[in-house]
Enzyme design. Structure first.
Site, PDB file in Angstrom:
ATOM      1  N   ASP A  83     -23.818  -4.501  34.167  1.00 51.92           N
ATOM      2  CA  ASP A  83     -23.298  -5.473  33.200  1.00 51.92           C
ATOM      3  C   ASP A  83     -24.479  -6.225  32.599  1.00 51.92           C
ATOM      4  O   ASP A  83     -25.472  -6.490  33.268  1.00 51.92           O
ATOM      5  CB  ASP A  83     -22.291  -6.427  33.842  1.00 51.92           C
ATOM      6  CG  ASP A  83     -22.852  -7.197  35.023  1.00 51.92           C
ATOM      7  OD1 ASP A  83     -23.308  -8.339  34.820  1.00 51.92           O
ATOM      8  OD2 ASP A  83     -22.821  -6.667  36.145  1.00 51.92           O
ATOM      9  N   GLU A 141     -16.193 -18.579  37.466  1.00 54.62           N
ATOM     10  CA  GLU A 141     -17.121 -18.846  38.565  1.00 54.62           C
ATOM     11  C   GLU A 141     -17.214 -20.325  38.936  1.00 54.62           C
ATOM     12  O   GLU A 141     -17.649 -20.664  40.036  1.00 54.62           O
ATOM     13  CB  GLU A 141     -18.523 -18.354  38.192  1.00 54.62           C
ATOM     14  CG  GLU A 141     -18.591 -16.893  37.790  1.00 54.62           C
ATOM     15  CD  GLU A 141     -19.967 -16.487  37.294  1.00 54.62           C
ATOM     16  OE1 GLU A 141     -20.961 -17.029  37.814  1.00 54.62           O
ATOM     17  OE2 GLU A 141     -20.044 -15.630  36.387  1.00 54.62           O
TER      18      GLU A 141
END
Length: 287
Positions: free
Chosen positions: A92, A183
């Site tokens: 990613d 997150e």
């Protein structure tokens, strides 16, 4: 004449000091040292294949200050990849990787083919990743399966964030489902309101694309806040801990490192393992 009494001097007899306490202390210290020696030998044996490969054959251009830390990370990466032969491997990226030479992005360690890439598209309600369009096109031209993700800001309006992602990302046949990256915990709202916002984003994006999004998060965040209430979704989990060497059964993707080297990309790159082979990965893409 009286005899003077003679006083005899008495002397205290000193008993020898006991050596038991000294011996006991030394034994404890020797035991600790022996334990760490055995531990290091055990780790060395466990990672013998990776150590042999990296210390014996691999050369890199990392500064001396960071070389040992990088090698330790590389050893773990090697070990993890060896345990997942046959699984689909991908990366990613975002603007933090700079200019990517996509035609060179093909394998990891000249051995493991890279099948897919997740690309950051948007951040919060008002920011597009500066390299998204280039990376999105470059991955397609390089014949990699691609997916787009949104970095969620808990303190911003969820529907505005979903709208920005929808305006930015056009999914085509063969692309991966959209990803919600969560997150952080909110500063000015409750966990209940955070979950409500996440659900609104997920529902808006699913309604637009006609496919259920994937949720990305760290393992602790996933276990504490998401696992139960978002059980209907598939998860992409980040865990870089040394003790974790295999993907969990209920994880769709596992981001197992943030410190890998990939041809065509300068600096470190995140690497992910899909819980299946390439054919199974293609099965979950957009139709």
């Amino acid at each position: 004449m009286r005899k003077q009494a003679v006083r005899r001097k008495t002397y205290a007899v000193r008993k020898p000091k006991k050596k038991a306490a000294v011996f006991s202390g030394n034994l404890f210290r020797y035991s600790i040292v022996a334990f760490f020696i055995v531990l290091m030998l055990g780790l060395g044996y466990h990672y013998r294949n990776g150590l042999s490969y990296y210390f014996g054959f691999k050369s890199d251009k990392i500064s001396r200050a960071n070389r040992e830390a990088k090698r330790i990370s590389d050893v773990r990466n090697f070990q993890v990849l060896e345990k997942h032969q046959g699984k689909s491997i991908g990366i990613d990226v975002s603007e933090y990787q700079g200019e990517i030479s996509w035609s060179y992005v093909d394998t990891l360690e000249n051995k493991h083919p890279l099948h897919y890439v997740f690309i950051r598209a948007t951040v919060g309600k008002d920011r597009k990743d500066r390299k998204f369009e280039k990376n999105w096109l470059g991955a397609k031209e390089n014949k990699m399966i691609r997916g787009a993700y949104h970095y969620y800001r808990p303190n911003e309006n969820s529907l505005e964030q979903a709208e920005l992602f929808i305006k930015t990302v056009t999914l085509q046949k063969g692309d991966l489902p959209p990803v919600l990256d969560i997150e952080k915990l909110p500063k000015n709202q409750s966990i209940a309101n955070l979950k409500l916002g996440l659900k609104r984003w997920l529902h808006a994006v699913e309604s637009h694309y006609g496919v259920k999004p994937i949720i990305y998060s760290g393992e602790s965040y996933y276990e504490d806040f998401l696992k139960e209430e978002f059980g209907d979704y598939l998860f992409w989990i980040a865990n870089y801990n040394f003790y974790r060497e295999e993907i969990a059964e209920d994880w769709l993707f596992w981001q197992f490192t943030e410190k890998a080297s990939v041809p065509g990309i300068k600096g470190n790159v995140d690497v992910n393992i899909y819980n299946g082979d390439l054919q199974q990965l293609q099965f979950i893409t957009v139709e």
